[in-house]
Design an enzyme around this catalytic site. Sequence first.
Site, mmCIF file in Angstrom:
data_model
loop_
_atom_site.group_PDB
_atom_site.id
_atom_site.type_symbol
_atom_site.label_atom_id
_atom_site.label_comp_id
_atom_site.label_asym_id
_atom_site.label_seq_id
_atom_site.Cartn_x
_atom_site.Cartn_y
_atom_site.Cartn_z
ATOM 1 N N GLN A 197 15.659 -19.311 -5.799
ATOM 2 C CA GLN A 197 16.056 -20.676 -5.448
ATOM 3 C C GLN A 197 17.525 -20.703 -5.001
ATOM 4 O O GLN A 197 18.402 -20.220 -5.709
ATOM 5 C CB GLN A 197 15.838 -21.619 -6.648
ATOM 6 C CG GLN A 197 16.120 -23.075 -6.337
ATOM 7 C CD GLN A 197 15.198 -23.650 -5.245
ATOM 8 O OE1 GLN A 197 13.994 -23.430 -5.249
ATOM 9 N NE2 GLN A 197 15.771 -24.382 -4.296
ATOM 10 N N LYS B 159 7.550 -26.809 -7.148
ATOM 11 C CA LYS B 159 6.858 -25.629 -6.606
ATOM 12 C C LYS B 159 5.897 -25.076 -7.660
ATOM 13 O O LYS B 159 4.764 -24.707 -7.359
ATOM 14 C CB LYS B 159 7.878 -24.563 -6.185
ATOM 15 C CG LYS B 159 8.669 -24.960 -4.945
ATOM 16 C CD LYS B 159 9.867 -24.061 -4.684
ATOM 17 C CE LYS B 159 10.704 -24.613 -3.524
ATOM 18 N NZ LYS B 159 11.940 -23.848 -3.279
ATOM 19 N N ASP C 248 9.544 -16.527 1.183
ATOM 20 C CA ASP C 248 10.414 -17.434 1.942
ATOM 21 C C ASP C 248 10.686 -16.900 3.349
ATOM 22 O O ASP C 248 11.271 -17.600 4.175
ATOM 23 C CB ASP C 248 11.751 -17.625 1.210
ATOM 24 C CG ASP C 248 11.730 -18.803 0.247
ATOM 25 O OD1 ASP C 248 10.992 -19.763 0.526
ATOM 26 O OD2 ASP C 248 12.441 -18.749 -0.779
#
Length: 286
Positions: free
Chosen positions: A98, A54, A121
């Site tokens: 994460q 990422k 997200d």
Amino acid sequence: MAATLLDGKALADTIRAEIATQVADFTHRCGVKPCLAAVLVGDDPASQVYVRNKQKACEQNGLVSQLHRMEAATSTGQLLERIDQLNTDRNVHGILVQLPLPKQVDSNRVLDAVHPKKDVDAFHPANVGRIMQGRPLFLPCTPHAIQQILLRHQIPTAGAHIVVIGRSDIVGKPIATMLMQKGPGGDATVTVCHSRSRNLPEIARLADILIVAIGRANFVTGDMVKPGATVIDVGINRTESGLVGDVDFNAVRQVAGAITPVPGGVGPLTITMLLHNTLLAARLQA
Ligand code: NAP
């Protein structure tokens, strides 16, 4: 005849080039680079790889990435403190925690603490609610990747019967919700299946578009697919013969009209949508 391959890598390259141009334009106008802060707790090897990929994608496309590493024994309180700092940091536009978090951490409390405008997200209940109401701020990355594959390959969803196998908060539920909304990439008749579904092969065979996100290697076989259907394989399973999806690719490609490979299908586009959301977050905060 073998199915058309829906090449996620090639599409990701196209969309990343578009995003890089938009990032350069935003930076030129606003004097700031969109910045993604990734929070990585512990030393899970797979999570480290995901975060590194990422970060690399950010850097390659003109965005800034920060890595906030915290030790495996981090408490919920310590993590909430870090999220609070990132929420108020004007140089940080998107926050990514994460997953999975270590078991002593209350993941819901942590994800709920991310400011909805930095929630790239789209896990915050406010953002999930907005998706349900058809007025999203951010779309979650993997479902957005799936929708982009369908839109950009001009695979019609309006009026189509789409069967989603899997009902997770990250993939199954949001993609089902997005596909039934009104408008482009939506207007579908959606059926959601899960581990308690009866007659799953029969239901799958009704699908014009079959989306599979369950984490079971080669689960969908050729006889579960309607001839000519589009098959989107979200699964990533590590097996002795390497990385495979939830779909038995070699068998299903003989029946389907179009299919995503694993690797090289949904995966590369998921990170691309994270870049998209980070730029969007920067715009929202500019
Ligand atoms: P998850 O949270 O484990 O959820 C799995 C879902 O599949 C659950 O709803 C479960 O049903 C259902 N399921 C499990 N076994 C089943 C069976 N035999 N028949 C029917 N349904 C079954 O998984 P996830 O996070 O959604 O991830 C799914 C897969 O996608 C994994 O392989 C993951 O690595 C991959 N993934 C890929 C990307 C990408 O970027 N390509 C992103 C995210 C995830 P119940 O609810 O009844 O338990």
